[in-house]
Design a protein around this motif. Structure first.
Motif, mmCIF file in Angstrom:
data_model
loop_
_atom_site.group_PDB
_atom_site.id
_atom_site.type_symbol
_atom_site.label_atom_id
_atom_site.label_comp_id
_atom_site.label_asym_id
_atom_site.label_seq_id
_atom_site.Cartn_x
_atom_site.Cartn_y
_atom_site.Cartn_z
ATOM 1 N N ALA A 26 0.662 -1.100 0.337
ATOM 2 C CA ALA A 26 0.026 -0.152 0.144
ATOM 3 C C ALA A 26 1.016 1.155 0.020
ATOM 4 C CB ALA A 26 -0.986 -0.429 1.278
ATOM 5 N N LEU A 27 1.831 1.103 0.351
ATOM 6 C CA LEU A 27 2.718 2.060 0.547
ATOM 7 C C LEU A 27 3.816 2.687 -0.552
ATOM 8 C CD1 LEU A 27 3.992 2.371 4.745
ATOM 9 C CD2 LEU A 27 1.820 3.326 3.770
ATOM 10 N N SER A 28 4.167 1.680 -0.910
ATOM 11 C CA SER A 28 4.535 1.638 -2.329
ATOM 12 C C SER A 28 4.288 2.154 -3.351
ATOM 13 C CB SER A 28 5.865 -0.131 -1.953
ATOM 14 O OG SER A 28 4.864 -0.449 -2.818
ATOM 15 N N SER A 29 3.376 1.932 -3.500
ATOM 16 C CA SER A 29 2.481 2.169 -5.072
ATOM 17 C C SER A 29 1.275 2.342 -5.146
ATOM 18 C CB SER A 29 2.616 1.268 -5.905
ATOM 19 O OG SER A 29 2.928 -0.675 -6.326
ATOM 20 N N THR A 30 0.194 3.216 -5.479
ATOM 21 C CA THR A 30 -1.001 3.099 -5.510
ATOM 22 C C THR A 30 -1.695 2.163 -5.863
ATOM 23 O OG1 THR A 30 -1.025 4.118 -7.981
ATOM 24 C CG2 THR A 30 -1.110 5.986 -5.405
ATOM 25 N N GLY A 31 -2.556 1.233 -5.868
ATOM 26 C CA GLY A 31 -3.473 0.244 -6.267
ATOM 27 C C GLY A 31 -4.061 -0.037 -5.399
ATOM 28 N N PRO A 32 -4.553 -0.758 -5.659
ATOM 29 C CA PRO A 32 -5.293 -2.331 -4.523
ATOM 30 C C PRO A 32 -3.858 -3.300 -3.904
ATOM 31 C CG PRO A 32 -5.942 -3.016 -6.692
ATOM 32 C CD PRO A 32 -5.296 -1.498 -7.024
ATOM 33 N N VAL A 33 -4.125 -3.248 -2.129
ATOM 34 C CA VAL A 33 -3.401 -3.841 -2.034
ATOM 35 C C VAL A 33 -3.299 -5.708 -2.578
ATOM 36 C CG1 VAL A 33 -3.128 -5.626 0.544
ATOM 37 C CG2 VAL A 33 -3.319 -2.722 0.114
ATOM 38 N N VAL A 34 -4.859 -6.100 -2.666
ATOM 39 C CA VAL A 34 -4.624 -7.836 -3.844
ATOM 40 C C VAL A 34 -5.090 -7.580 -5.039
ATOM 41 C CG1 VAL A 34 -5.872 -9.358 -3.106
ATOM 42 C CG2 VAL A 34 -5.230 -8.408 -0.857
ATOM 43 N N PHE A 35 -4.806 -8.181 -5.758
ATOM 44 C CA PHE A 35 -5.167 -8.061 -6.662
ATOM 45 C C PHE A 35 -5.740 -10.255 -6.970
ATOM 46 C CE2 PHE A 35 -3.618 -10.923 -10.475
ATOM 47 C CZ PHE A 35 -3.786 -9.731 -12.023
ATOM 48 N N ARG A 36 -6.909 -9.139 -7.483
ATOM 49 C CA ARG A 36 -8.301 -10.527 -8.209
ATOM 50 C C ARG A 36 -8.214 -11.029 -9.359
ATOM 51 N NH1 ARG A 36 -9.966 -7.379 -3.941
ATOM 52 N NH2 ARG A 36 -10.527 -9.002 -1.935
ATOM 53 N N GLN A 37 -7.940 -12.118 -9.988
ATOM 54 C CA GLN A 37 -7.990 -12.044 -11.140
ATOM 55 C C GLN A 37 -8.322 -14.083 -11.285
ATOM 56 O OE1 GLN A 37 -4.605 -13.731 -13.470
ATOM 57 N NE2 GLN A 37 -5.149 -12.395 -14.978
ATOM 58 N N THR A 38 -9.354 -13.996 -12.345
ATOM 59 C CA THR A 38 -10.401 -15.157 -12.475
ATOM 60 C C THR A 38 -9.334 -15.837 -13.019
ATOM 61 O OG1 THR A 38 -12.569 -13.862 -13.006
ATOM 62 C CG2 THR A 38 -12.169 -15.760 -13.936
#
Length: 225
Positions: free
Chosen positions: A57-69
């Motif tokens: 979270a602190l190192s880059s913008t975007g969601p912490v958890v990546f979700r993929q089908t």
């Protein structure tokens, strides 16, 4: 006993037509092993996962958890969880990266030097720490601790009908023969062979052997990127 895993990885058999339902598909012992170990590992690794989540979270913008089908048991799609290791909404394409790295596009091909990956993400991938959220997938029954790689739909459709049926006759796994046979150095074709070989050769002892060999394989970080 360890030679058992090595022989499975070294001599894959051709796919069988009309493959019967594998023994592991309905194994209560395998499911109990998944539930107990994933629950214990979630408790053990919870402090580490909180630290990793904060770092992402602190190192880059975007969601912490990546979700993929991904394609699961019986071709049912499920949402696989991972810690995000790439910059969010990056505009750099995989094809361009592979061409710059001197490779042709192939399924599951990973360029060694991928600018889309964050500094924290590179560290996480080296130790497969980005995959710790998949313990949640195992606990809720989407995945198993050991099994074929959780593939994307585009990869699944490239297989023959017989191989597709066999590959999804068991749950995908966090680790497997592919993980203990070279990780990122395993070619796409070899990885598929190993996945099918696992289904053919499954028994609970094989799962235990693969689990025992996973930690040394992960610690050999030169095979991951």
């Amino acid at each position: 006993m360890l030679n058992e895993v090595e022989s499975s990885a070294a001599t894959p058999r051709p796919p069988l037509i009309g493959t019967p339902r594998p023994r592991c598909a309905g194994s209560r012992a395998k499911r109990m092993l998944d539930i107990v170990l994933s629950a214990v590992l979630l408790i053990v690794f919870l402090p580490l996962m909180l630290v990793i989540g904060l770092a992402v979270a602190l190192s880059s913008t975007g969601p912490v958890v990546f979700r993929q089908t991904r394609v699961g048991l019986g071709e049912r799609p499920f949402t696989m969880l991972k810690f995000r290791t790439m910059h969010h909404n990056t505009s750099v394409g995989l094809v361009d990266l592979l061409q710059a790295d001197g490779h042709q596009l192939a399924l599951r091909t990973k360029p060694r030097h991928d600018p889309r990956i964050t500094a924290v993400g590179r560290f996480l991938r080296k130790g497969s720490l980005d995959e710790l959220p998949q313990l949640v997938n195992v606990l809720r029954g989407d995945m198993s601790l050991v099994g074929p790689r959780p593939c994307e739909h585009v990869e699944h459709t490239t297989l023959s009908p017989e191989d597709r049926v066999k590959r999804v006759s068991v749950k995908p796994g966090m680790t497997g023969l592919w993980q203990v046979s070279g990780r990122s150095t395993v070619t796409a074709e070899k990885a598929i062979q190993l996945d099918l070989q696992y289904v053919d050769d499954w028994r609970l002892r094989l799962d235990l052997l693969i689990l025992l060999r996973t930690l040394p394989a992960v610690l050999r970080t030169r095979h991951a990127w």
